[in-house]
Design a protein around this motif. Sequence first.
Motif, PDB file in Angstrom:
ATOM      1  N   UNK A 291       0.827  -1.213   0.000  1.00  0.00           N
ATOM      2  CA  UNK A 291       0.000   0.000   0.000  1.00  0.00           C
ATOM      3  C   UNK A 291       0.862   1.264   0.000  1.00  0.00           C
ATOM      4  N   UNK A 292       1.942   1.246   0.782  1.00  0.00           N
ATOM      5  CA  UNK A 292       2.814   2.423   0.884  1.00  0.00           C
ATOM      6  C   UNK A 292       3.790   2.515  -0.281  1.00  0.00           C
ATOM      7  N   UNK A 293       4.115   1.391  -0.893  1.00  0.00           N
ATOM      8  CA  UNK A 293       5.155   1.361  -1.907  1.00  0.00           C
ATOM      9  C   UNK A 293       6.523   1.267  -1.263  1.00  0.00           C
ATOM     10  N   UNK A 294       7.497   0.782  -2.015  1.00  0.00           N
ATOM     11  CA  UNK A 294       8.848   0.629  -1.483  1.00  0.00           C
ATOM     12  C   UNK A 294       9.688   1.858  -1.794  1.00  0.00           C
ATOM     13  N   UNK A 295      10.624   2.212  -0.921  1.00  0.00           N
ATOM     14  CA  UNK A 295      11.513   3.340  -1.214  1.00  0.00           C
ATOM     15  C   UNK A 295      12.237   3.136  -2.539  1.00  0.00           C
ATOM     16  N   UNK A 296      12.142   4.128  -3.401  1.00  0.00           N
ATOM     17  CA  UNK A 296      12.816   4.048  -4.689  1.00  0.00           C
ATOM     18  C   UNK A 296      11.997   3.431  -5.801  1.00  0.00           C
ATOM     19  N   UNK A 297      10.825   2.866  -5.486  1.00  0.00           N
ATOM     20  CA  UNK A 297      10.000   2.267  -6.539  1.00  0.00           C
ATOM     21  C   UNK A 297       9.024   3.296  -7.095  1.00  0.00           C
ATOM     22  N   UNK A 298       8.681   3.144  -8.365  1.00  0.00           N
ATOM     23  CA  UNK A 298       7.813   4.109  -9.046  1.00  0.00           C
ATOM     24  C   UNK A 298       6.351   3.878  -8.707  1.00  0.00           C
ATOM     25  N   UNK A 299       5.610   4.954  -8.502  1.00  0.00           N
ATOM     26  CA  UNK A 299       4.166   4.884  -8.346  1.00  0.00           C
ATOM     27  C   UNK A 299       3.517   5.093  -9.718  1.00  0.00           C
ATOM     28  N   UNK A 300       2.254   4.708  -9.844  1.00  0.00           N
ATOM     29  CA  UNK A 300       1.557   4.784 -11.118  1.00  0.00           C
ATOM     30  C   UNK A 300       0.351   5.705 -11.020  1.00  0.00           C
ATOM     31  N   UNK A 301       0.104   6.467 -12.077  1.00  0.00           N
ATOM     32  CA  UNK A 301      -1.086   7.308 -12.140  1.00  0.00           C
ATOM     33  C   UNK A 301      -2.319   6.499 -12.493  1.00  0.00           C
ATOM     34  N   UNK A 302      -3.497   7.086 -12.309  1.00  0.00           N
ATOM     35  CA  UNK A 302      -4.747   6.365 -12.547  1.00  0.00           C
ATOM     36  C   UNK A 302      -4.883   5.831 -13.955  1.00  0.00           C
ATOM     37  N   UNK A 303      -4.557   6.645 -14.959  1.00  0.00           N
ATOM     38  CA  UNK A 303      -4.653   6.202 -16.346  1.00  0.00           C
ATOM     39  C   UNK A 303      -3.665   5.082 -16.630  1.00  0.00           C
ATOM     40  N   UNK A 304      -2.461   5.206 -16.064  1.00  0.00           N
ATOM     41  CA  UNK A 304      -1.439   4.181 -16.269  1.00  0.00           C
ATOM     42  C   UNK A 304      -1.855   2.861 -15.642  1.00  0.00           C
ATOM     43  N   UNK A 305      -2.459   2.908 -14.452  1.00  0.00           N
ATOM     44  CA  UNK A 305      -2.936   1.687 -13.804  1.00  0.00           C
ATOM     45  C   UNK A 305      -3.951   0.979 -14.691  1.00  0.00           C
ATOM     46  N   UNK A 306      -4.885   1.732 -15.259  1.00  0.00           N
ATOM     47  CA  UNK A 306      -5.910   1.137 -16.119  1.00  0.00           C
ATOM     48  C   UNK A 306      -5.297   0.493 -17.352  1.00  0.00           C
ATOM     49  N   UNK A 307      -4.320   1.159 -17.947  1.00  0.00           N
ATOM     50  CA  UNK A 307      -3.684   0.616 -19.146  1.00  0.00           C
ATOM     51  C   UNK A 307      -2.900  -0.655 -18.832  1.00  0.00           C
ATOM     52  N   UNK A 308      -2.144  -0.632 -17.723  1.00  0.00           N
ATOM     53  CA  UNK A 308      -1.370  -1.808 -17.334  1.00  0.00           C
ATOM     54  C   UNK A 308      -2.295  -2.972 -17.010  1.00  0.00           C
TER      55      UNK A 308
END
Length: 319
Positions: A291-308
């Motif tokens: 939920x928090x994500x790992x230090x140094x890892x990329x987060x994704x935007x809403x549109x990107x999540x849908x596409x992936x």
Amino acid sequence: MADSPLSASPYEVLGVPADADASALKAAYRRALRTAHPDTGGDPAAFHAVQRAWELVGTPEARAAFDRGRTTAAPTRETWAPPPPGARRDSRPLARTYGHPGGFSRQRYLDHIREWAGRGVTLADPYDPALVRGAPRDIRHILADALVEEQSARALATLGIAYTVWHDIATDAGGPGLPPKLDHLVLGPSGLFAIQSEDWGGPVHLRRGEIVGGLPYGGQDAAAGSLDGERPVRALAARAKAIARQARVRPTALLIVVPDEHAAEPLQLGGTVRGAVVALVRASRLASAVREGLPGSAHLGGTEVMEVRSRLQAVIRFA
């Protein structure tokens, strides 16, 4: 003593067969106590395990209860059998999930335990604790993996509706002799996580970007041998790469999840593999780490999540 099929029984902790007589049991207890005592250079955890083993089998009454599987510390069949279908425990929105977590490993366990029992032998209950404890370690390891996969799935379901989780994804990219699947793939705003849930029966840690057995400060345990040449991070990276390449996506994190008592830290980072952050995670820390994500890892935007998500749905097949 944990409720894992790989956990040592009280007899194994004391170093005696299960049919040892009372005098042999007591002698083994005293010997183990001297060896493990912290005042003589022993390990405190081993000392506690010896004391706990004696509580479970040190008296005729306690031993009889343990051998029948009727103590609260002894595993029951419900400990290891598949969870029964039932109503949800709460009304909170859960993550969207696909696949059957632990299903492939449970089927492997059933196939192997029946083969080990012998052709023509009908097993009334393949999850009977006495049967499980008597099986070879490699068979118990399969069941242990099924249990931790199911535990991880329960934790990942609590991430909420912003996340999608796939379980038991078919891929033979891990290498020969390893299960042809990725245990879990999680997609959400915090990234795309490839996850493997493992129970090697003892402490492990990350060293130079790979999982090794034993404690990070030098102590050794059963897990040191149970890895048996495995390179779990390398195998996980290969599985993740094969699936991601098909979908033309890039994983942001590679997680190895182990029982809490097998990791010295809740979250241990181990560098990166092809841009994906590597981490060893305690089971109780899994949901918050994702939920928090790992230090140094990329987060994704809403549109990107849908596409992936669309790309993954088009290529994912289940083991």
